[in-house]
Write a protein that holds these residues in place. Sequence first.
Motif, PDB file in Angstrom:
ATOM      1  N   SER A  60      -1.635  -0.634   6.453  1.00  0.00           N
ATOM      2  CA  SER A  60      -2.148   0.702   5.865  1.00  0.00           C
ATOM      3  C   SER A  60      -0.543   1.114   5.200  1.00  0.00           C
ATOM      4  O   SER A  60       0.176   1.113   5.056  1.00  0.00           O
ATOM      5  CB  SER A  60      -2.454   1.491   7.022  1.00  0.00           C
ATOM      6  OG  SER A  60      -1.424   1.792   8.030  1.00  0.00           O
ATOM      7  N   TYR A  61      -1.238   2.203   4.293  1.00  0.00           N
ATOM      8  CA  TYR A  61      -0.422   2.826   3.271  1.00  0.00           C
ATOM      9  C   TYR A  61      -0.248   4.078   3.750  1.00  0.00           C
ATOM     10  O   TYR A  61      -1.383   4.893   3.980  1.00  0.00           O
ATOM     11  CB  TYR A  61      -0.707   2.770   1.689  1.00  0.00           C
ATOM     12  CG  TYR A  61      -0.810   1.622   1.126  1.00  0.00           C
ATOM     13  CD1 TYR A  61      -0.191   0.309   1.582  1.00  0.00           C
ATOM     14  CD2 TYR A  61      -1.907   1.497   0.077  1.00  0.00           C
ATOM     15  CE1 TYR A  61      -0.511  -0.899   1.026  1.00  0.00           C
ATOM     16  CE2 TYR A  61      -2.066   0.173  -0.464  1.00  0.00           C
ATOM     17  CZ  TYR A  61      -1.393  -0.989  -0.062  1.00  0.00           C
ATOM     18  OH  TYR A  61      -1.448  -2.148  -0.517  1.00  0.00           O
ATOM     19  N   TRP A  62       1.190   4.808   3.810  1.00  0.00           N
ATOM     20  CA  TRP A  62       1.318   6.078   4.223  1.00  0.00           C
ATOM     21  C   TRP A  62       2.392   6.481   3.270  1.00  0.00           C
ATOM     22  O   TRP A  62       3.101   6.227   2.760  1.00  0.00           O
ATOM     23  CB  TRP A  62       1.920   6.148   5.564  1.00  0.00           C
ATOM     24  CG  TRP A  62       1.126   5.840   6.787  1.00  0.00           C
ATOM     25  CD1 TRP A  62       0.822   4.604   7.104  1.00  0.00           C
ATOM     26  CD2 TRP A  62       0.427   6.671   7.593  1.00  0.00           C
ATOM     27  NE1 TRP A  62      -0.093   4.494   8.118  1.00  0.00           N
ATOM     28  CE2 TRP A  62      -0.310   5.877   8.473  1.00  0.00           C
ATOM     29  CE3 TRP A  62       0.472   8.153   7.813  1.00  0.00           C
ATOM     30  CZ2 TRP A  62      -1.019   6.251   9.607  1.00  0.00           C
ATOM     31  CZ3 TRP A  62      -0.628   8.488   8.772  1.00  0.00           C
ATOM     32  CH2 TRP A  62      -1.125   7.685   9.572  1.00  0.00           C
TER      33      TRP A  62
ATOM     34  N   VAL B 192      -2.899   8.903   4.424  1.00  0.00           N
ATOM     35  CA  VAL B 192      -2.891   7.468   4.795  1.00  0.00           C
ATOM     36  C   VAL B 192      -4.157   6.756   4.058  1.00  0.00           C
ATOM     37  O   VAL B 192      -5.317   7.480   3.839  1.00  0.00           O
ATOM     38  CB  VAL B 192      -3.180   7.166   6.308  1.00  0.00           C
ATOM     39  CG1 VAL B 192      -4.340   7.979   6.822  1.00  0.00           C
ATOM     40  CG2 VAL B 192      -3.142   5.803   6.769  1.00  0.00           C
ATOM     41  N   SER B 193      -3.877   5.377   3.626  1.00  0.00           N
ATOM     42  CA  SER B 193      -4.948   4.531   3.005  1.00  0.00           C
ATOM     43  C   SER B 193      -5.132   3.340   3.639  1.00  0.00           C
ATOM     44  O   SER B 193      -4.185   2.696   4.219  1.00  0.00           O
ATOM     45  CB  SER B 193      -4.849   4.249   1.791  1.00  0.00           C
ATOM     46  OG  SER B 193      -5.861   3.399   1.260  1.00  0.00           O
ATOM     47  N   ARG B 194      -6.324   3.065   4.357  1.00  0.00           N
ATOM     48  CA  ARG B 194      -6.563   1.913   5.179  1.00  0.00           C
ATOM     49  C   ARG B 194      -7.116   0.708   4.596  1.00  0.00           C
ATOM     50  O   ARG B 194      -7.573  -0.258   5.240  1.00  0.00           O
ATOM     51  CB  ARG B 194      -7.115   2.138   6.636  1.00  0.00           C
ATOM     52  CG  ARG B 194      -6.224   3.253   7.656  1.00  0.00           C
ATOM     53  CD  ARG B 194      -6.902   3.444   8.973  1.00  0.00           C
ATOM     54  NE  ARG B 194      -5.974   4.430   9.329  1.00  0.00           N
ATOM     55  CZ  ARG B 194      -4.859   4.407  10.046  1.00  0.00           C
ATOM     56  NH1 ARG B 194      -4.442   3.269  10.424  1.00  0.00           N
ATOM     57  NH2 ARG B 194      -4.374   5.483  10.730  1.00  0.00           N
ATOM     58  N   ASP B 195      -7.434   1.066   3.372  1.00  0.00           N
ATOM     59  CA  ASP B 195      -8.316   0.100   2.516  1.00  0.00           C
ATOM     60  C   ASP B 195      -7.568  -0.269   1.369  1.00  0.00           C
ATOM     61  O   ASP B 195      -8.304  -0.497   0.138  1.00  0.00           O
ATOM     62  CB  ASP B 195      -9.651   0.568   2.286  1.00  0.00           C
ATOM     63  CG  ASP B 195      -9.776   1.835   1.482  1.00  0.00           C
ATOM     64  OD1 ASP B 195      -8.492   2.293   1.411  1.00  0.00           O
ATOM     65  OD2 ASP B 195     -10.690   2.519   1.436  1.00  0.00           O
TER      66      ASP B 195
ATOM     67  N   TRP C 248      -8.272   7.801   0.522  1.00  0.00           N
ATOM     68  CA  TRP C 248      -7.198   8.411   1.400  1.00  0.00           C
ATOM     69  C   TRP C 248      -7.691   9.326   2.250  1.00  0.00           C
ATOM     70  O   TRP C 248      -8.552  10.274   1.984  1.00  0.00           O
ATOM     71  CB  TRP C 248      -6.120   9.017   0.474  1.00  0.00           C
ATOM     72  CG  TRP C 248      -5.325   7.969  -0.620  1.00  0.00           C
ATOM     73  CD1 TRP C 248      -5.763   7.509  -1.709  1.00  0.00           C
ATOM     74  CD2 TRP C 248      -4.096   7.431   0.015  1.00  0.00           C
ATOM     75  NE1 TRP C 248      -4.892   6.232  -2.066  1.00  0.00           N
ATOM     76  CE2 TRP C 248      -3.833   6.548  -1.226  1.00  0.00           C
ATOM     77  CE3 TRP C 248      -3.164   7.496   0.720  1.00  0.00           C
ATOM     78  CZ2 TRP C 248      -2.754   5.696  -1.301  1.00  0.00           C
ATOM     79  CZ3 TRP C 248      -2.219   6.844   1.003  1.00  0.00           C
ATOM     80  CH2 TRP C 248      -1.764   5.754  -0.146  1.00  0.00           C
TER      81      TRP C 248
ATOM     82  N   CYS D 180       4.691   1.107   3.980  1.00  0.00           N
ATOM     83  CA  CYS D 180       3.745   0.274   4.367  1.00  0.00           C
ATOM     84  C   CYS D 180       3.790   0.066   5.920  1.00  0.00           C
ATOM     85  O   CYS D 180       4.735  -0.593   6.143  1.00  0.00           O
ATOM     86  CB  CYS D 180       3.804  -1.130   3.582  1.00  0.00           C
ATOM     87  SG  CYS D 180       2.409  -2.027   3.221  1.00  0.00           S
TER      88      CYS D 180
END
Length: 339
Positions: free
Chosen positions: A160-162, A172-175, A180, A155
């Motif tokens: 954002s998640y990586w 990557v997810s930025r929401d 993704w 995180c």
Amino acid sequence: MMKPQAVDLNGSRAHACLSRTNAAHLPRRLSRALALGGCAFLLSACEAPLNLSGVEQELENPIRRTDQIQSLAVTDQVQVAVGNAGLVLTRPDAGSKWQRHTLDGAPNLIDVDACPDGSLIALSFERQLWVSDADARQWRKSGLPTPENLLDATCAPDGSYWAVGSFSTLMVSRDGGANWGETSLNEDAMLTSIQFLDQQTAYATGEFGLVVRTDDGGQNWQPLDYIPNDFYPQAAHFRSREQGWVVGLDGMILQTRDGGQSWQTERTPVAAPLYGIADTSAGLFALGENGTVLSRGAERWEQVDAPALPVWLRSAAEQASGELLIAGGNGTLMSLPIQ
């Protein structure tokens, strides 16, 4: 933890039953019938009732010998350990008992990380990212739309998640996991770690000594010089943009002091594979096969006096109690004083 009691169900007891009959005086067909299947009746007469109390006690324990614990995360509110078959262990602090939870579908969890807002994420081998609230009790699943195998997740400081994995893939997810994005470095190599130092700077390392860095929050990734000798980093930790370490097979640890432009081997007292590395207020610790725990002090690595365990150790995290929480195979969770 009580070891499950073994139950002997082989043929030796059936033969023992037959020996108690006068088989020599039975007709041949009857004797043969007893030898092939008639002992089902005789077993019911001479077999003691099965004692499953040891198995039942094992199943009541929050931590079991069959647990393979892959990763730890420690926050101000909760300590979390994750592993195979959907395993999530939680407790509020070092003085509390572990509580056992199982995620729906029993995914094989391989990594867990804490986010800046106190929530947690956990990566599964089934290409799922699980997201929880701050107490790690309620989890929701986000599917990772990729055919690649993913091995590590984090995180980032911006929330954002990586996740990284095979074919040098970065996702990557930025929401919050709803959508993704996927990119590849176009290297047929497995990325094994990703770590953000701040909102702009992050490192990823992987197979064949691959090292890449971003200085713009993951928009672009710059390949650096390879770690020598095709070194395969099982885990990596960067203390700053310039200084970092990687650990791997044969007890090898390498350090960079120039942001990954060059690497120097650091001598260790073991040849066991090393799988994890943790940075604490007392310095660095490395973990590996055969219960190996190493600490780095005065510019050299030394073996820590820890219980001799014939298991692999993979993850460690510092607790507020001043102890190092360590996790690994066969349900291993132990604390070692480090201060």
